[in-house]
Design a protein around this motif. Structure first.
Motif, mmCIF file in Angstrom:
data_model
loop_
_atom_site.group_PDB
_atom_site.id
_atom_site.type_symbol
_atom_site.label_atom_id
_atom_site.label_comp_id
_atom_site.label_asym_id
_atom_site.label_seq_id
_atom_site.Cartn_x
_atom_site.Cartn_y
_atom_site.Cartn_z
ATOM 1 N N LEU A 83 -13.123 -23.982 22.010
ATOM 2 C CA LEU A 83 -12.108 -24.443 23.012
ATOM 3 C C LEU A 83 -12.438 -25.149 24.353
ATOM 4 O O LEU A 83 -13.387 -24.937 24.572
ATOM 5 C CB LEU A 83 -11.384 -22.919 23.478
ATOM 6 C CG LEU A 83 -10.199 -22.467 22.316
ATOM 7 C CD1 LEU A 83 -10.024 -20.957 22.726
ATOM 8 C CD2 LEU A 83 -8.836 -23.268 22.353
ATOM 9 N N LYS A 84 -11.623 -26.064 24.369
ATOM 10 C CA LYS A 84 -11.688 -27.183 25.590
ATOM 11 C C LYS A 84 -10.655 -27.022 26.409
ATOM 12 O O LYS A 84 -9.406 -26.643 26.104
ATOM 13 C CB LYS A 84 -11.768 -28.773 24.623
ATOM 14 C CG LYS A 84 -12.822 -28.667 23.935
ATOM 15 C CD LYS A 84 -12.957 -30.123 23.356
ATOM 16 C CE LYS A 84 -14.087 -30.339 22.292
ATOM 17 N NZ LYS A 84 -14.018 -31.699 21.693
ATOM 18 N N PRO A 85 -10.720 -27.287 27.561
ATOM 19 C CA PRO A 85 -9.691 -27.364 28.640
ATOM 20 C C PRO A 85 -8.538 -28.161 28.157
ATOM 21 O O PRO A 85 -7.504 -27.854 28.436
ATOM 22 C CB PRO A 85 -10.330 -28.090 29.766
ATOM 23 C CG PRO A 85 -11.770 -27.782 30.043
ATOM 24 C CD PRO A 85 -11.973 -27.690 28.236
ATOM 25 N N VAL B 260 -7.362 -22.858 28.655
ATOM 26 C CA VAL B 260 -8.768 -22.938 28.646
ATOM 27 C C VAL B 260 -9.344 -23.289 30.125
ATOM 28 O O VAL B 260 -8.930 -24.437 30.425
ATOM 29 C CB VAL B 260 -9.349 -23.815 27.634
ATOM 30 C CG1 VAL B 260 -10.917 -23.666 27.391
ATOM 31 C CG2 VAL B 260 -8.622 -23.301 26.003
ATOM 32 N N SER B 261 -10.202 -22.295 30.598
ATOM 33 C CA SER B 261 -10.559 -22.677 31.813
ATOM 34 C C SER B 261 -11.554 -21.858 32.266
ATOM 35 O O SER B 261 -11.825 -20.449 31.980
ATOM 36 C CB SER B 261 -9.264 -22.253 33.033
ATOM 37 O OG SER B 261 -9.976 -22.412 34.397
ATOM 38 N N ALA C 218 1.458 -29.508 25.719
ATOM 39 C CA ALA C 218 0.602 -29.540 27.188
ATOM 40 C C ALA C 218 1.535 -29.785 28.199
ATOM 41 O O ALA C 218 2.513 -30.309 27.999
ATOM 42 C CB ALA C 218 -0.455 -30.280 27.109
ATOM 43 N N PRO C 219 1.358 -29.257 29.456
ATOM 44 C CA PRO C 219 2.476 -29.633 30.596
ATOM 45 C C PRO C 219 2.558 -31.128 30.711
ATOM 46 O O PRO C 219 1.333 -31.927 30.905
ATOM 47 C CB PRO C 219 1.604 -29.212 31.920
ATOM 48 C CG PRO C 219 0.917 -28.072 31.178
ATOM 49 C CD PRO C 219 0.474 -28.285 29.875
ATOM 50 N N ASP D 120 -4.117 -16.635 25.352
ATOM 51 C CA ASP D 120 -4.964 -15.988 26.307
ATOM 52 C C ASP D 120 -5.605 -16.967 27.326
ATOM 53 O O ASP D 120 -5.466 -18.218 27.110
ATOM 54 C CB ASP D 120 -6.089 -15.002 25.510
ATOM 55 C CG ASP D 120 -6.356 -13.957 26.724
ATOM 56 O OD1 ASP D 120 -6.874 -12.974 25.967
ATOM 57 O OD2 ASP D 120 -6.020 -13.946 27.785
ATOM 58 N N LEU D 121 -6.213 -16.578 28.260
ATOM 59 C CA LEU D 121 -7.050 -17.305 29.026
ATOM 60 C C LEU D 121 -8.275 -17.239 28.572
ATOM 61 O O LEU D 121 -8.722 -15.901 28.451
ATOM 62 C CB LEU D 121 -6.851 -16.904 30.597
ATOM 63 C CG LEU D 121 -7.788 -17.490 31.498
ATOM 64 C CD1 LEU D 121 -7.712 -18.962 31.608
ATOM 65 C CD2 LEU D 121 -7.674 -16.789 32.813
#
Length: 123
Positions: free
Chosen positions: A86-88, A121-122, A40-41, A10-11
């Motif tokens: 959670l962290k970015p 995470v944002s 991750a990207p 999720d976001l």
């Protein structure tokens, strides 16, 4: 047919929590060690945590200690990953995987893979 289906991505805002699930079918789940990986990207896939088949020994990547908890329900053929705080930088696609012969955090040791679930995470 072997299937691993992740869900729960999720976001979320920084500091939040998520519980990822991985539903397994088509193989004898309690014979297999299970692992969570993430990608991750623009980065390589990395191991997050793994859990042995019956004894449920757990192992975490050094950078994942403390905020990640892996668990499994062999009666329900389901693997879980609880992520707190959670962290970015936790933003990634999270994959579950199954290994009959190995118990570790190297992706090459795993035979079966799910399609992944997106965690963003944002704020």
């Amino acid at each position: 047919q072997v299937q691993l289906v992740e869900s729960g991505g999720d976001l979320v805002q920084p500091g939040g929590s998520l519980r990822l699930s991985c539903a397994a079918s088509g193989f004898k789940f309690d014979d297999y060690a299970m692992g969570w990986f993430r990608q991750a990207p623009g980065k390589k896939r990395e191991g997050v945590a793994c859990i042995s088949s019956v004894e449920r020994y757990t192992r975490y990547a050094d950078s994942m200690q403390g905020r990640f908890t892996i668990s499994r329900d062999n009666a329900e053929n389901t693997l879980y990953l609880q992520i707190d705080g959670l962290k970015p930088e936790d933003t990634a696609v999270y994959y579950c995987a199954a290994s009959l012969y190995h118990y570790g955090l190297e992706s090459g040791e795993y035979e079966y893979w799910g399609q992944g679930t997106q965690v963003t995470v944002s704020s």
